[in-house]
Design a protein around this motif. Structure first.
Motif, mmCIF file in Angstrom:
data_model
loop_
_atom_site.group_PDB
_atom_site.id
_atom_site.type_symbol
_atom_site.label_atom_id
_atom_site.label_comp_id
_atom_site.label_asym_id
_atom_site.label_seq_id
_atom_site.Cartn_x
_atom_site.Cartn_y
_atom_site.Cartn_z
ATOM 1 N N VAL A 64 0.847 -1.184 0.000
ATOM 2 C CA VAL A 64 0.000 0.000 0.000
ATOM 3 C C VAL A 64 0.889 1.243 0.000
ATOM 4 C CG1 VAL A 64 -1.903 -1.147 1.188
ATOM 5 C CG2 VAL A 64 -0.201 0.085 2.516
ATOM 6 N N TRP A 65 0.377 2.289 -0.597
ATOM 7 C CA TRP A 65 1.069 3.583 -0.602
ATOM 8 C C TRP A 65 0.035 4.656 -0.340
ATOM 9 C CZ3 TRP A 65 0.974 8.173 -3.507
ATOM 10 C CH2 TRP A 65 2.054 9.040 -3.262
ATOM 11 N N VAL A 66 0.410 5.660 0.452
ATOM 12 C CA VAL A 66 -0.523 6.706 0.865
ATOM 13 C C VAL A 66 -0.045 8.059 0.361
ATOM 14 C CG1 VAL A 66 -1.653 7.842 2.805
ATOM 15 C CG2 VAL A 66 -1.151 5.396 2.925
ATOM 16 N N HIS A 67 -0.908 8.735 -0.356
ATOM 17 C CA HIS A 67 -0.672 10.111 -0.787
ATOM 18 C C HIS A 67 -1.414 11.038 0.168
ATOM 19 C CE1 HIS A 67 -1.384 13.415 -4.061
ATOM 20 N NE2 HIS A 67 -0.450 13.763 -3.191
ATOM 21 N N THR A 68 -0.684 11.904 0.870
ATOM 22 C CA THR A 68 -1.304 12.903 1.738
ATOM 23 C C THR A 68 -1.278 14.260 1.048
ATOM 24 O OG1 THR A 68 0.823 13.255 2.856
ATOM 25 C CG2 THR A 68 -0.706 11.696 3.869
ATOM 26 N N PHE A 81 -6.003 12.145 2.670
ATOM 27 C CA PHE A 81 -5.131 11.110 2.128
ATOM 28 C C PHE A 81 -5.871 10.209 1.140
ATOM 29 C CE2 PHE A 81 -6.733 9.856 6.297
ATOM 30 C CZ PHE A 81 -7.408 8.677 6.007
ATOM 31 N N LYS A 82 -5.083 9.586 0.295
ATOM 32 C CA LYS A 82 -5.567 8.590 -0.674
ATOM 33 C C LYS A 82 -4.665 7.376 -0.557
ATOM 34 C CE LYS A 82 -6.967 6.720 -4.731
ATOM 35 N NZ LYS A 82 -6.923 7.509 -5.976
ATOM 36 N N LEU A 83 -5.247 6.185 -0.509
ATOM 37 C CA LEU A 83 -4.496 4.955 -0.348
ATOM 38 C C LEU A 83 -4.599 4.113 -1.616
ATOM 39 C CD1 LEU A 83 -4.188 2.869 2.807
ATOM 40 C CD2 LEU A 83 -4.788 1.687 0.708
ATOM 41 N N TYR A 84 -3.434 3.671 -2.097
ATOM 42 C CA TYR A 84 -3.352 2.775 -3.247
ATOM 43 C C TYR A 84 -2.956 1.384 -2.751
ATOM 44 C CZ TYR A 84 -3.147 7.056 -6.094
ATOM 45 O OH TYR A 84 -3.413 8.269 -6.684
ATOM 46 N N ASP A 85 -3.698 0.370 -3.155
ATOM 47 C CA ASP A 85 -3.427 -1.016 -2.760
ATOM 48 C C ASP A 85 -3.106 -1.809 -4.025
ATOM 49 O OD1 ASP A 85 -3.248 -3.443 -1.501
ATOM 50 O OD2 ASP A 85 -5.399 -3.693 -1.200
ATOM 51 N N VAL A 86 -1.909 -2.404 -4.073
ATOM 52 C CA VAL A 86 -1.466 -3.116 -5.275
ATOM 53 C C VAL A 86 -0.908 -4.478 -4.882
ATOM 54 C CG1 VAL A 86 -0.908 -0.943 -6.416
ATOM 55 C CG2 VAL A 86 0.896 -2.199 -5.210
ATOM 56 N N ASP A 87 -0.804 -5.373 -5.876
ATOM 57 C CA ASP A 87 -0.100 -6.622 -5.601
ATOM 58 C C ASP A 87 1.395 -6.329 -5.591
ATOM 59 O OD1 ASP A 87 1.412 -8.101 -8.015
ATOM 60 O OD2 ASP A 87 -0.203 -6.890 -8.858
ATOM 61 N N ALA A 88 2.116 -7.034 -4.744
ATOM 62 C CA ALA A 88 3.511 -6.690 -4.478
ATOM 63 C C ALA A 88 4.439 -7.035 -5.621
ATOM 64 C CB ALA A 88 3.989 -7.394 -3.201
ATOM 65 N N SER A 89 3.995 -7.804 -6.587
ATOM 66 C CA SER A 89 4.872 -8.221 -7.672
ATOM 67 C C SER A 89 4.733 -7.326 -8.898
ATOM 68 C CB SER A 89 4.579 -9.670 -8.050
ATOM 69 O OG SER A 89 5.387 -10.089 -9.131
#
Length: 817
Positions: A64-68, A81-89
């Motif tokens: 996950v990565w968070v843009h504030t 904030f906005k949260l991006y959830d991705v597969d790790a690969s």
């Protein structure tokens, strides 16, 4: 990777603890096996690739990565904030977890703020009010999903947020407190071997992770100086050393203030394997392997076999075999065959045992290029600003992207943030320590020395080779919340204080919207309830059937992780209260809260499925459509069909008619009142029916939580407050925070002359925030907003992620005057 460190005063603990990878037989991670043609049939290389592919298919991982909206706040402001959830690969948006957990931790790793965010199709947004009770300091914002808790806190997203409370003392650090310095050494490949020339990476930093300037020497037997070195970027550097048998080596570091730190380097192995990675030309990577002794293994009479295994985030890229000749061999790898970002290069011996490993970074060729532009470069106060956003990948093809946008004022306290989405996904998230200025490596691919030194000093991976080679049985503690938040409880036998298994537990959220779940506790007493679309702070009730399990106590588990890293937030240097920027911000916050406080507290309730868990009843009765009787017995006898009202042994029983079997059930149905199960029917029959608005009836068997019910009767009151019904004293009632509601961002309009002429002051320093800036398949999108009354330089920053995993950011500056 073996390393040593020299410290001044107290050494900082930096254990390289490998994660316990836990399984999910759910999704394949798209592993691509690219084998060398000449060695494609080698059983060892094929077996290694097959083992990693199987491992990856069983253990899907998230990032996950968070843009504030910014990184510097005054207490009393709102953090968006906005949260991006991705597969790790592959870094593609991942629609697996439906709940994310965000925490703000103080310097002692104590959570001061916590919230939960709903995720849809790999993203979600929210906001948090930073209360006036917060002390000034640097806080760690961390984010994760329940599934990520299986991998450990080291893999949670973390970033630093600075908060200044102008109403409280800033808590200036003691002037006499000295900095502590840590110098760590990392032999390339992990091994220092006698008579083998080895490259050694080193990092000199203070306790806050900031690189420091220094010079150093390595002496042999405390006599001859054989190596002189100094760090490059961010206190990181490297040097070459060939340790001789029977000699010891000491490193002496001298800091810029003249302080010297001296310690012995670790003794070299008498026998072992060493590797060295270097660039050969513009598009090839050379891997040299040297060995002494019999650690490589192999069959007697044959040249020892060596295997190079390269993967990029568990996606197999190269598997090659070679034979040692006089203890040496080399591999040439086409850099184009590697994935963008960090790849792991591992040397295996003939017995399929890893003997060396290091990282290699390939500058990304597949980035999301985001263009941001304004219709003007300068604006007057209260004027419309049209912002255009374009997105394309590096091959110049336009595509749609999921983007977030922040527009705020630059000043001496808040500048351009470091650590954008691309540098996090491709670099920071695959390294085990905080990286100083991660964007530098992405923006300066030509600085190959700095990148290589970083790879030398940050070796780590998201799995253990032992688990793969030994085909370890998958196991995990935390399940992915793909249907909504999972509330976990524990059943305890109050007589013994031990966990109670096999106990049926009921969870209810009382209200006019029926939210009910049930589950059976396992051997550890743990019971789980999946609560889809559970928003806001609400009261929840947990019960067991008191006629069966009255000796049980129910505890609700903390949904937030209680595991923390050892990372120390950056040193906080409080600004002077008299600083003009602080004064301006204080006035802006007070004015905004005074004149727009109501607008800052407007929330949108999401569009959700409000139907009950049984979806559609067989019969539904609105009691106001019938003659209102004064007793519950009369209500049931007069107009509730397919139900018996009878007494047995002096107690009421209400069996329903089973239409599927054309007979009455032998036991009572599940009776709910505002979603709360009723176990004492006699007590329920004394209720005032005039407080009840509706009755839903299911006249069929219903299965939930490992048990079945002989139909359901769900009574709903007008107010959703149980209509005065008194719960059993054994019930557990607690206030529980669900997913947060979406706050509306306040962005006033000055489209008309009357709106622009209003005398209400507009002191916004964050002009615009949008967690969802639509960029269509043609690669374009537009956002419009108005400037405030505060002059100065502003910046608009866009972070984005494409559906194929390409990430990027863009920004533009403009003036208001």
């Amino acid at each position: 990777m073996r390393h040593c460190r020299q410290t001044k005063r107290i050494p900082a603990a930096r254990g390289r603890q490998a994660l316990k990878m836990l399984p999910l037989l759910l999704l394949l991670s798209g592993v691509q096996v690219l084998q060398n043609r000449a060695n494609g049939q080698d059983p060892v290389t094929a077996g290694l690739a097959r083992d990693l592919e199987k491992y990856s298919s069983q253990r899907l991982q998230e990032k996950v990565w968070v843009h504030t909206d910014k990184e510097f706040y005054l207490a009393g402001e709102i953090c968006w904030f906005k949260l991006y959830d991705v597969d790790a690969s592959l870094h593609r948006p991942l629609d697996l977890s439906k709940t994310a957990y965000l925490e703000w931790l103080d310097k002692n790793h104590r959570p001061v703020l916590q919230t939960k965010i709903g995720l849809r199709e790999g993203h979600g947004g929210g906001s948090v009010y930073l209360p006036l009770t917060l002390a000034s300091g640097n806080y760690t914002l961390r984010a994760y999903t329940s599934w990520m808790k299986n991998d450990g806190a080291e893999w949670f997203f973390e970033k630093t947020i600075t908060v200044v409370n102008a109403r409280k003392s800033a808590g200036v650090p003691s002037v006499g407190t000295p900095l502590r310095y840590d110098v760590a050494f990392f032999p390339e490949g992990g091994n220092l071997v006698e008579n083998l020339r080895c490259k050694i990476g080193f990092k000199a930093a203070d306790q806050y992770g900031r690189g420091v300037e220094c010079t150093g020497v390595v002496t042999e037997d405390d006599e001859d100086t054989i190596v002189r070195f100094r760090p490059g970027r961010f206190g990181i550097g490297s040097f070459m050393l060939r340790p001789r048998p029977g000699h010891r080596y000491r490193s002496t570091i001298r800091l810029a203030d003249g302080t010297a730190i001296s310690n012995l380097l670790p003794a070299a192995y008498k026998e072992g394997v060493a590797m060295h990675v270097s660039k050969e030309g513009n598009d090839r990577v050379r891997v040299d392997v040297q060995s002494t002794g019999g650690l490589i293994g192999g069959k007697e009479g044959k040249s020892p076999g060596v295997y190079l295994f390269v993967h990029t985030r568990r996606s197999v890229r190269v598997v090659e075999a070679a034979s040692l000749v006089e203890g040496k061999c080399s591999f040439l790898v086409d850099e184009k065959s590697l994935g963008d970002g960090i790849s792991h290069l591992t040397i295996f011996n003939a017995d399929r045992l890893p003997v060396c490993e290091r990282l290699f970074y390939k500058p990304p060729s597949h980035l999301l290029q985001i263009g941001v532009s304004t219709d003007k470069s300068t604006y007057a106060p209260r004027k419309k600003i049209d912002l255009r956003v374009s997105a394309k990948v590096s091959n110049d093809s336009s595509l749609g992207a999921d983007c977030s946008l922040s527009v705020y004022r630059l000043d001496s306290l808040q500048g351009i943030p470091s650590g954008h989405i691309a540098s996090y996904l491709l670099l920071t998230s695959d390294l085990n320590e905080r990286i100083e200025s991660p964007d530098y490596y992405l923006d300066h691919p030509e600085d190959e020395e700095a990148i290589d030194n970083l790879m030398l000093t940050h070796g780590w991976r998201r799995f253990k080779w032992g688990d793969i080679l030994q085909h370890a049985t998958p196991s995990f503690r935390f399940a992915p919340e793909y249907g909504g938040e999972v509330i976990t409880g524990r059943v305890v036998d109050t007589r013994t204080g031990k966990a109670a298994g096999g106990v049926q537990v009921y969870l209810s959220v009382p209200g006019t919207r029926t939210q009910f779940s049930s589950g059976l506790s396992n051997e550890e007493g743990e019971v789980k309830f999946e609560m889809g679309d559970f928003y806001g702070g609400q009261e929840i009730i947990l019960q067991t059937d008191p006629s069966i399990d009255s000796i049980c106590r129910l505890d609700v588990s903390n949904p937030f992780s209680e595991e923390y890293t050892h990372a120390v937030p950056p040193l906080f240097v409080p600004p002077l209260p008299s600083t003009q920027a602080i004064t301006d911000k204080m006035v802006a916050v007070q004015v905004l809260n005074r004149y727009a406080g109501g607008r800052l507290k407007q929330f949108d309730f999401p569009v959700i499925d409000t139907s009950a868990f049984y979806v559609r009843p067989d019969f539904s009765y609105l009691l106001d459509d019938y003659t209102r009787f004064i007793t519950m017995e009369e209500v049931m006898r007069e107009y509730v069909r397919l139900m018996l009202v009878k007494k047995k042994g002096g107690h009421f029983h209400l069996p329903l008619f089973d239409l599927s079997n054309d007979q009455f059930f032998l036991s009572d149905p599940l009776i709910l009142l505002d979603g709360v199960p009723i176990f004492d029917i006699d007590k329920f029959m004394t209720m005032d029916p005039l407080k009840i608005r509706k009755l839903d009836v299911l006249t069929r068997k219903y299965f939930m939580g490992g048990v079945s019910y002989d139909g359901i009767m769900n009574w709903i009151t007008y107010k959703g407050d149980l209509g005065g019904y008194i719960l059993d004293p054994h019930a557990t009632v607690i206030d529980y925070e669900g997913l947060q509601l979406q706050r509306e961002f306040y962005s006033p309009s000055y489209a008309t002359a009357d709106e622009a002429a209003t005398h209400l002051p507009d002191f916004r320093n964050v002009l615009y925030w949008s967690p969802e800036v639509a960029v269509d398949n043609a690669g374009g999108g537009v956002a419009s907003f108005y400037s405030s009354d505060i002059p100065g330089q502003y910046v608009a920053i866009v972070e984005g992620l494409a559906g194929d995993g390409a990430a990027g950011s863009g920004m533009v500056k403009f003036e208001v005057r």
